[in-house]
Scaffold this motif. Structure first.
Motif, PDB file in Angstrom:
ATOM      1  N   PRO A 156      -0.827 -95.473  -6.872  1.00 32.86           N
ATOM      2  CA  PRO A 156       0.619 -95.325  -7.044  1.00 32.86           C
ATOM      3  C   PRO A 156       1.365 -95.405  -5.718  1.00 32.86           C
ATOM      4  N   GLN A 157       2.644 -95.730  -5.816  1.00 40.28           N
ATOM      5  CA  GLN A 157       3.473 -95.781  -4.605  1.00 40.28           C
ATOM      6  C   GLN A 157       3.666 -94.384  -4.003  1.00 40.28           C
ATOM      7  N   LEU A 158       3.829 -93.431  -4.885  1.00 35.68           N
ATOM      8  CA  LEU A 158       4.098 -92.058  -4.438  1.00 35.68           C
ATOM      9  C   LEU A 158       3.125 -91.122  -5.150  1.00 35.68           C
ATOM     10  N   VAL A 159       2.495 -90.255  -4.389  1.00 36.52           N
ATOM     11  CA  VAL A 159       1.532 -89.324  -4.967  1.00 36.52           C
ATOM     12  C   VAL A 159       2.053 -87.897  -4.790  1.00 36.52           C
ATOM     13  N   PHE A 160       2.202 -87.180  -5.916  1.00 35.12           N
ATOM     14  CA  PHE A 160       2.556 -85.757  -5.869  1.00 35.12           C
ATOM     15  C   PHE A 160       1.274 -84.942  -6.001  1.00 35.12           C
ATOM     16  N   LEU A 161       1.045 -84.066  -5.070  1.00 33.55           N
ATOM     17  CA  LEU A 161      -0.132 -83.201  -5.156  1.00 33.55           C
ATOM     18  C   LEU A 161       0.353 -81.757  -5.108  1.00 33.55           C
ATOM     19  N   ASP A 162       0.168 -81.035  -6.224  1.00 33.60           N
ATOM     20  CA  ASP A 162       0.613 -79.638  -6.265  1.00 33.60           C
ATOM     21  C   ASP A 162      -0.605 -78.759  -6.005  1.00 33.60           C
ATOM     22  N   GLU A 163      -0.718 -78.306  -4.795  1.00 34.83           N
ATOM     23  CA  GLU A 163      -1.849 -77.497  -4.324  1.00 34.83           C
ATOM     24  C   GLU A 163      -3.195 -78.198  -4.548  1.00 34.83           C
ATOM     25  N   PRO A 164      -3.367 -79.320  -3.847  1.00 33.31           N
ATOM     26  CA  PRO A 164      -4.569 -80.130  -4.073  1.00 33.31           C
ATOM     27  C   PRO A 164      -5.869 -79.450  -3.647  1.00 33.31           C
ATOM     28  N   THR A 165      -5.791 -78.542  -2.712  1.00 31.07           N
ATOM     29  CA  THR A 165      -7.058 -77.989  -2.198  1.00 31.07           C
ATOM     30  C   THR A 165      -7.424 -76.666  -2.841  1.00 31.07           C
ATOM     31  N   SER A 166      -6.581 -76.195  -3.799  1.00 32.48           N
ATOM     32  CA  SER A 166      -6.980 -74.946  -4.448  1.00 32.48           C
ATOM     33  C   SER A 166      -8.281 -75.249  -5.192  1.00 32.48           C
ATOM     34  N   ARG A 167      -9.199 -74.367  -5.135  1.00 38.91           N
ATOM     35  CA  ARG A 167     -10.519 -74.497  -5.780  1.00 38.91           C
ATOM     36  C   ARG A 167     -11.501 -75.396  -5.024  1.00 38.91           C
ATOM     37  N   LEU A 168     -11.059 -76.055  -3.945  1.00 40.96           N
ATOM     38  CA  LEU A 168     -12.013 -76.923  -3.237  1.00 40.96           C
ATOM     39  C   LEU A 168     -12.695 -76.159  -2.102  1.00 40.96           C
ATOM     40  N   ASP A 169     -13.963 -76.474  -1.875  1.00 41.97           N
ATOM     41  CA  ASP A 169     -14.662 -75.860  -0.748  1.00 41.97           C
ATOM     42  C   ASP A 169     -14.153 -76.509   0.543  1.00 41.97           C
ATOM     43  N   PRO A 170     -14.436 -75.913   1.701  1.00 43.97           N
ATOM     44  CA  PRO A 170     -13.876 -76.446   2.955  1.00 43.97           C
ATOM     45  C   PRO A 170     -14.215 -77.918   3.201  1.00 43.97           C
TER      46      PRO A 170
END
Ligand SMILES: Nc1ncnc2c1ncn2[C@@H]1O[C@H](COP(=O)(O)OP(=O)(O)OP(=O)(O)O)[C@@H](O)[C@H]1O
Ligand SMILES: [Mg+2]
Length: 256
Positions: A156-170
């Protein structure tokens, strides 16, 4: 050269009954840049993203996204953007590959192009070998990775990420950060990222906006924001701007 803006908001406001979640937002996000949206819980970040991604109509004000109007061209907005929602749902009875095929089909992708993209994204995210397992058997971080893949799958031209790293390990957070950085550098993709991770935002965002009680109070490069309040880093600046330092003597007073 005229600048292209993928987000232009003017006096954008959303009321939920008596609560004004977003108030008179004025914001421009330039194409190809990464915008970080910070602010305390309940500040109005997700509401802004829901309006700008075509999911929710504003109460008043104007906004365009990728050149499309948020009142009248919501379908075009959905086709030009990708959204990683704050509380996404996955179809738990589908495998990762089936889910991504479904998302691809919704975005008019199919055949070899789609399968190649799915394979590459899943292997980039370290999910090869598990791609045919049902999503109900995935850990929450593994699901989050599949959702990140589904958000960028159609380029996509524009990417919205609402808290993309929640739940991800470091390591996974660092990988997502590198994917964003590479896409931002090598393509004209614009990113609009809500996050509470100030270090993450400081690392990858060109411009940061801080929202407090629905009002955008701070806007600038991470460096400008840090220097303006004479802070050590963005976390320190954020705490100075938003508050959040609690008097130590009060911390255990709830027990007495
Ligand atoms: N559907 C809704 N109905 C009523 N009030 C809502 C609705 N969605 C959001 N709100 C209210 O709007 C305000 C902003 O919420 P929003 O979810 O946008 O905050 P946020 O900045 O994303 O917070 P967080 O960091 O916790 O995700 C809050 O007061 C919230 O209660
Ligand atoms: Mg939110």
């Amino acid at each position: 050269m005229t600048e292209i803006y993928d987000v232009i908001a003017e006096w954008l406001t959303k009321d939920f009954g008596k609560v004004t979640a977003v108030k008179d937002l004025e914001l421009k996000v330039r194409r190809g840049t990464t915008f970080g949206y910070l602010g305390p819980n309940g500040a109005g970040k997700t509401t802004t993203v829901r309006i700008l991604s075509g999911l929710l109509k504003p109460t008043r004000g104007k906004a365009s996204v990728c050149g499309f109007d948020v009142y009248t061209q919501r379908e075009q907005i959905k086709a030009s953007t990708g959204l990683l929602p704050e509380t996404p749902g996955v179809y738990s009875k589908l495998s990762a590959v089936e889910f991504l095929e479904f998302i691809g089909a919704l975005n008019d992708l199919s055949g070899e192009v789609l399968m190649k993209r799915i394979d590459r994204l899943l292997s980039l995210l370290g999910l090869e070998g598990r791609q045919n397992d049902l999503l109900e058997s995935y850990s929450s971080g593994m699901k989050q990775k599949v959702l990140v893949a589904s958000t960028i799958l159609h380029d996509p031209q524009l990417v919205f990420l609402d808290e993309p790293t929640s739940r991800l390990d470091p390591a996974a957070s660092a990988l997502v950060k590198e994917i964003i950085r590479a896409m931002a550098k090598e393509t004209e993709t614009t990113f609009f990222i809500c996050t509470h991770m100030t270090d993450f935002a400081e690392d990858i965002c060109d411009i940061i906006g801080i929202l407090t009680n629905g009002v955008l109070t701070t806007l600038g490069t991470p460096q400008e924001i840090v220097e303006n309040v004479d802070a050590k880093n963005l976390e320190d600046a954020y705490l100075k701007i938003v508050g959040g330092q609690v008097d130590r003597s009060k911390l255990l007073s709830w027990r007495s």
